[in-house]
Every structure is written in C-alpha cells, then in structure tokens.
Design a protein around this motif. Structure first.
Motif: not given
Length: 340
Positions: A159-170, A245-255, A258-264
C-alpha cells in the motif's frame, strides 16, 4: 616518434553497487557492539559484494570502537567513519551520505539482525514491485522480556505510505524499515539533528512520500529493551524535543495535508503533554498549547480521543486562554485520577 610504445590500457571492471547499506552509529555501546556487528556478517547465501556495513563512530568514549575495529578489519565490505559526538541523527546522516546501496537499513548498535536475513530480503525484493519502503517485523527482548512483534500482520498486499498512515498501525522506529536510497535522496529525507525521538520526526514524513510500502513478515530485527535508555528516562529534554517535532510536523502538514499525519501529530501532542505533566512544568506547556490552539484540526482530534481528560483539554483550548486550559487540564486530571 618511431619506436614509441603506446601504453595499453587494461579494461577495468566497475563493481556494481551493493543491494544493501547497513548504517550503524556507535556511541558507548561496548557491551553490545560485537554482537551487533557479528550479526551483520553472519549472512550466508549472499556475497559480501551485495551489501556494505558502515559504522559511524560518534565520538564514543568507551571501548566500543576498539572492539569494533578488529571485526571491521576482517571484512572488505565494512568501513568506519569517525566524527566528534553530534548525536544519533547526524551520525545516521553521515553514514547515509557515503552509502551506495540500493536500500539502506538504519541499525542501532545495541541491537542485532537475524542471521541470514539479507538473503531472505534479497529474495523478497526480487519478487516485490520495487517498493520505496519495506516494513519489517522484529523481536523485542531484554530483562527477561521476549516476544515477537509481528508488524502489520493483517497486511500482505503493498500500500502507499499515506494509506499506511491512515491505518494508524504504522511503526515509528526506523530500524523497522528498509528505505530505497534514491527515494530518500529524491525527497531530501534526513534526520533532524540533536533531538531525542528523532524517528518520530522522520518516519511520518518518509511514509507520506512513499508510493509503495511492502510488508516482510519474517522477523528481521532484534530490538533490545534497556531500562536506562532514553525512552525510559525522565528528562526535560524529552518533552522539549517532542515540542520541536510537533511544530515541525505541523509545518510539514500545511503543505502535505493528511488525516493520518494529523493523528500522528495528535499522538505526539498527547505524549508531550503527559511528559510535561509528569515533570510538573508550567511555562513551557502553556507556550506549547498556545501554538496547538491555532491548529483546529488537532483540537478536533483531541475532542475525539477516547480518554476523557484529553477531550476536556480540547474543550478548554476552544473556550479558554492557554494558561487556563493547562491548569484546568491539570485539575481535571487530578480529579479524575482521585475519583478512579
């Protein structure tokens, strides 16, 4: 001129790049480094030319390097890089810069890999569809604690990495993955320097970009659990670095939404809050919540958390200033704990 002999240039064979680069940072692991390195060379049915072992001496102060050098000297496919102590992230980055393998595997020097696993992984890759990432399984051990952690046992199809993020099982630690070197290069994926929990910052970004993740079910990695490790320490640097890390991922998520990334990010947010609470901090968590409050998606995810204390924090962030949000969270947490 007459009689001058033109030198005959012999054809030289260009060695093909290895299939695997094993990257092993070393810092004060004299008790474990020999077992780690020996496991990397206990690889039957695969030639030494098919893999390389890159050891990075990150300014180690104990006998780690003197123990490692005789092992490295016996193998033509191994080398060592020396640098001043810069931390795990920069040691991995240094190893990656000189790696030539098609796939890289970041191995911690207090762990070890399964004998013969590289041949199994080679066979797996020959049958796979050139995946960007391969997810591995591992065995956790230490202090009488032994169990096999089969990663993603329900997943047999890529599966794609995005799909894996959405499973919350990564799984987050990078030693659970093989990464295609060109994939990391093309997406400029490196480790953020001088922080704890560096895998929490790296892995979500890597999975976001991965077009295909394949799943190898056999146990490839042996993950040592040490009670004195960073993961088990009480240290103010841990929540401070999680905040980064949270701040860096928040900045990354702007561009890269991903719902999966938001859950991470929400999970990391909760871990940060819990650590600040356990260390009885005040100013730093309030400053942290001030930034969290601006992200409506994160606040919404908190409101959906099964733990009612975090749902209460979400409510507080929506209606109260960050200072009052933090103190009401602490009061609610204490009230709930006492009542339970």
């Amino acid at each position: 001129p007459l009689g001058h002999r033109v030198p005959i240039l012999k054809a030289t064979s260009i060695m093909p790049a290895p299939l695997f680069s094993l990257i092993i940072p070393v810092y004060n692991v004299a008790l474990y480094i020999q077992e780690c390195l020996e496991s990397c060379f206990t690889q039957s049915l695969i030639s030494p030319e098919e893999y390389e072992v890159i050891v990075i001496d990150d300014g180690s102060k104990d006998e780690s390097i003197s123990l490692a050098q005789p092992i490295i000297a016996r193998h033509s496919n191994a080398r060592i890089i020396h640098q001043e102590n810069r931390g795990l992230s920069e040691a991995r980055n240094a190893g990656f810069r000189v790696a030539t393998g098609r796939y890289v595997w970041f191995i911690d020097s207090d762990d070890f890999i399964t004998p013969g696993i590289l041949k199994q992984l080679k066979t797996f890759l020959e049958e796979a569809n050139n995946p960007d990432v391969v997810s591995l399984s591992s065995r956790l051990f230490g202090e009488g604690y032994i169990r096999t952690l089969e990663l993603h046992p329900k997943f047999t199809e890529p599966m794609s990495g995005l799909e894996l993020l959405d499973t919350e099982q990564q799984i987050i630690p990078v030693h659970h993955y093989l990464y295609k070197r060109n994939f990391l290069l093309s997406n400029q994926l490196t480790f953020y320097p001088r922080i704890y929990h560096e895998d929490e910052e790296f892995s979500p970004r890597a999975l976001y970009f991965a077009r295909e993740v394949a799943f190898f079910q056999g146990v490839a990695y042996h993950y040592r659990q040490r009670p004195n490790s960073i993961m088990h320490s009480v240290n103010l640097k841990r929540p401070r670095d999680l905040t980064i890390i949270v701040q860096r991922l928040l900045a990354f998520s702007k561009d890269h939404p991903s719902e999966g990334l938001n859950r991470v990010i929400a999970r990391l947010l909760l871990s940060t809050i819990v650590l600040y609470r356990e260390m009885k901090c005040t100013r730093e968590p309030i400053a942290f919540l001030r930034k969290v409050k601006k992200n409506k998606a994160l606040v919404r995810l908190l409101s959906q958390h099964p733990d009612k204390r975090f749902r209460h924090l979400s409510w507080a962030l929506r209606v109260l200033p960050p200072t009052l949000s933090w103190h009401t969270y602490l009061l609610y947490n204490r009230f709930t704990k006492e009542r339970d």
